[in-house]
Scaffold this active site. Structure first.
Site, short mmCIF file in Angstrom:
data_model
loop_
_atom_site.label_atom_id
_atom_site.label_comp_id
_atom_site.label_asym_id
_atom_site.label_seq_id
_atom_site.Cartn_x
_atom_site.Cartn_y
_atom_site.Cartn_z
N HIS A 35 20.03 -4.05 -26.34
CA HIS A 35 22.44 -5.27 -27.19
C HIS A 35 22.96 -3.44 -27.05
CE1 HIS A 35 22.86 -8.62 -28.56
NE2 HIS A 35 22.29 -9.16 -29.18
N ASP A 265 21.99 -23.43 -15.30
CA ASP A 265 20.85 -24.53 -14.06
C ASP A 265 21.02 -23.68 -13.23
OD1 ASP A 265 19.83 -26.69 -12.45
OD2 ASP A 265 21.55 -28.03 -13.05
#
Length: 326
Positions: A35, A265
């Site tokens: 992070h 996708d």
């Protein structure tokens, strides 16, 4: 693996990816990232870019409209907040400390139920104040609902004995993306979030208007962000450290419906499921993830990790509360 360098600073890999193949069934992609280098939106951007390149068979022109922006000088820091944040940084457990004897579940709130929640909160505000709430987003009302549900579970049965006085405060922690508020490009690559704490009494959260109390508290924090995402950052950094250090009660919401995790996708269609691995790190009823609903625009889904004896109670509170809105 993490290690300490010659300077004494902790060194961590920026990212690790594992792809698991299930023959004749599908694949699973696991991603771990640091992070310090990136936030959820940056990771989502990376995953979508990777998927687009794969689905276009390596044609990099698919990235022309979403090239990452690495200009970190765009963020101005006249108050020296960077050094303050480093000084007050919190240490969290790693993946090796995540409980494994938990059931991971996904609970949905459909678009029609989101609308019912908004209408309910608006009606209650009108009854009490004669005016509608100033901040009533899908994120606010759905997180308010989950906050109230988890507090009710914690305050029931044996959990009540452990947590003590229900008049004590509960803190709700969430991360807010600052790109728009700091007028940064949407493709800014890095960590650009601030943490906000909403606070309310447990006794009020478990009452008949608990959802309203939670929605007001969360909505207030979102409105404060609009006044300036870094306003009061010095105090909030110290507050966060103090709350975790002293063991105050905290519920944490991770991720966001705006990340669009189901739009990744690779050419095989939308993901069947997404999960946040760190759910359950702070206990069953202290952390949840939130994402857009996979099958319905406008809805959301929550991810939790629950102990076997918590499943029935959670489903009763969560589903029963939604039915009462009808």
């Amino acid at each position: 693996m993490s290690s300490y360098g010659t300077s004494g600073c902790l060194q961590q890999p920026l990212m690790a990816i594992q792809v698991t193949i299930f023959p004749n069934v599908g694949i699973s992609i696991g991603v771990a990232f640091c992070h310090v280098a990136a936030d959820g939106k940056t990771l989502a951007h990376f995953m979508k870019s990777w998927a687009s390149v794969h689905s276009s068979q390596g044609d990099l022109t698919c990235l022309n409209n979403s090239v990452p922006n690495f200009n970190w000088d765009l963020i101005k820091d006249p108050l020296g907040l960077a050094s303050l944040f480093m000084k007050n940084k919190c240490e969290y457990g790693d993946l090796s400390s995540i409980p494994i004897h938990k059931f991971r579940i996904t609970s949905d709130i459909k678009r029609s139920q989101v609308d019912l929640l908004k209408d309910w909160v608006k009606r209650k505000c009108m009854e009490e104040n004669g005016s509608e709430p100033t901040r009533m987003s899908t994120f606010v009302v759905t997180c308010a609902y989950m906050w109230a549900c988890l507090i009710k579970l914690q305050e029931s049965g044996t959990q009540h004995l452990l947590l003590g006085d229900s008049n004590e405060l509960s803190h709700f922690l969430f991360a807010a993306d600052c790109r728009d508020r700091l007028k940064l490009p949407t493709t800014y690559f890095g960590n650009c979030i601030v943490l906000r704490f909403a606070t309310a009494k447990k006794s009020e959260l478990t009452g008949q208007n608990g959802i309203l109390v939670a929605a007001r508290a969360i909505g207030k924090e979102v409105m404060e962000l609009d006044k300036g995402p870094l306003k009061g950052a010095e105090a909030s950094s110290s507050k966060r450290k103090e709350i975790f250090k002293t063991g105050h009660h905290v519920i944490i919401a991770t991720a966001s419906p705006k990340l669009g995790v189901f739009n990744v996708d690779f050419g095989w269609g939308r993901p069947r499921k997404t999960e946040l691995a760190t759910i359950g790190l702070l206990g069953s009823l202290s952390m949840f993830s939130i994402a857009e609903n996979r099958d319905e625009e406008g809805g959301v889904e929550f991810g939790l990790a629950l102990a076997p004896d918590e499943l029935d109670s959670f489903n009763a509170v969560f589903n029963g509360g939604l039915l009462k809105l009808l």
